[in-house]
Motif scaffolding. Structure first.
Motif: not given
Ligand SMILES: CC(C)(COP(=O)(O)OP(=O)(O)OC[C@H]1O[C@@H](n2cnc3c(N)ncnc32)[C@H](O)[C@@H]1OP(=O)(O)O)[C@@H](O)C(=O)NCCC(=O)NCCS
Length: 168
Positions: A26, A81-82, A86, A114
Motif C-alpha cells: 500500500f 495485499a501481496v 510477487f 471495498l
Molecule cells: C490487489 C492485489 C492484492 C492483487 O494481488 P495479486 O496477487 O497481484 O492478484 P492476482 O495475481 O491474483 O491478480 C488477479 C487479477 O487481478 C488484476 N489486478 C491485480 N491488482 C489489481 C488492482 N489493484 N485492481 C484491479 N485489478 C487488479 C490482475 O491484473 C489480474 O487480472 P487477470 O487475472 O485478468 O490477469 C495486489 O495487487 C496488491 O497487493 N495491491 C496493493 C494493495 C491493494 O490495492 N490491495 C487491494 C485492496 S482492496
C-alpha cells in the motif's frame, strides 16, 4: 501460485512479515496498522497468509454487525495485499478464494468488500447488492458476496469492527 506456495492461518511469528507486506503493497502503514488493531481488539476473525519460505501475501476478515438482521452472519474482507515483487501471479486471487471457502464452510452468510470491482467481481462480489446496506463506505466500490440464501435477507445499518474507525 507456484506449487511451493501455500495458504495457511497466520501464526504469531508471521506478524512482522504481515505488517511489512501491507506497508510495502500500500506504500504506507495505515492498512498494516489496521491489521494490528483488529488483532489487538480480537476482531481478526480470519487471517490467512500465502507463503513459500516467507509470507508474501495476507488477507484479513473481521466481523460486521447488521442492525436490521442480527442473525445474518457477515464479515468484511480487508485488507488484502501481496508483496509488489510477487503480484500478478495469482496469489491475491488464491487468498480471496481460500478465505471465501473457509468462511462458507464455517456458515458465513455474507461478505462485504471495498475495492476494485474488476478484481472482486471475478469472485462474485456485486455492487448492486451492497446498495441496500447502509455502511460508512457506500458507493461503487462497496460490493457484497452472498455465501448463503440467508445472506440476501441482510439489512443494515452495518457496523464495522472498531479498528476501521481509526483508519486514516
Ligand atoms: C490487489 C492485489 C492484492 C492483487 O494481488 P495479486 O496477487 O497481484 O492478484 P492476482 O495475481 O491474483 O491478480 C488477479 C487479477 O487481478 C488484476 N489486478 C491485480 N491488482 C489489481 C488492482 N489493484 N485492481 C484491479 N485489478 C487488479 C490482475 O491484473 C489480474 O487480472 P487477470 O487475472 O485478468 O490477469 C495486489 O495487487 C496488491 O497487493 N495491491 C496493493 C494493495 C491493494 O490495492 N490491495 C487491494 C485492496 S482492496
Amino acid at each position: 501460485m507456484t506449487p511451493a506456495m501455500r495458504i495457511r492461518i497466520e501464526e504469531p511469528a508471521d506478524r512482522p512479515a504481515i505488517h511489512a507486506i501491507h506497508a510495502s503493497a500500500f506504500g504506507g502503514k495505515a492498512e498494516a496498522e489496521l491489521v494490528n488493531r483488529l488483532r489487538a481488539d480480537g476482531d481478526l476473525s480470519l487471517s490467512l497468509i500465502a507463503c513459500a519460505e516467507e509470507p508474501v501475501g495476507h488477507i484479513a476478515f473481521s466481523p460486521l454487525i447488521l442492525a436490521g438482521t442480527p442473525s445474518v452472519k457477515a464479515c468484511a474482507l480487508a485488507p488484502l495485499a501481496v508483496l509488489p515483487s510477487f503480484q500478478n501471479r495469482g496469489i491475491g486471487s488464491a487468498l480471496v478464494e481460500d478465505g471465501l471457502q473457509r468462511l462458507a464452510d464455517a456458515g458465513m452468510d455474507l461478505v462485504l468488500v471495498l475495492g476494485d470491482p474488476d478484481f472482486y467481481g471475478d469472485f462474485g462480489f456485486r455492487a448492486e447488492s451492497a446498495s441496500a446496506l447502509a455502511t460508512p463506505y457506500n458507493g461503487p466500490y462497496l460490493q457484497t458476496l452472498f455465501l448463503s440464501e440467508k445472506g440476501r435477507e441482510a439489512r443494515g445499518p452495518v457496523t464495522y469492527a472498531r479498528a476501521f474507525a481509526e483508519l486514516t
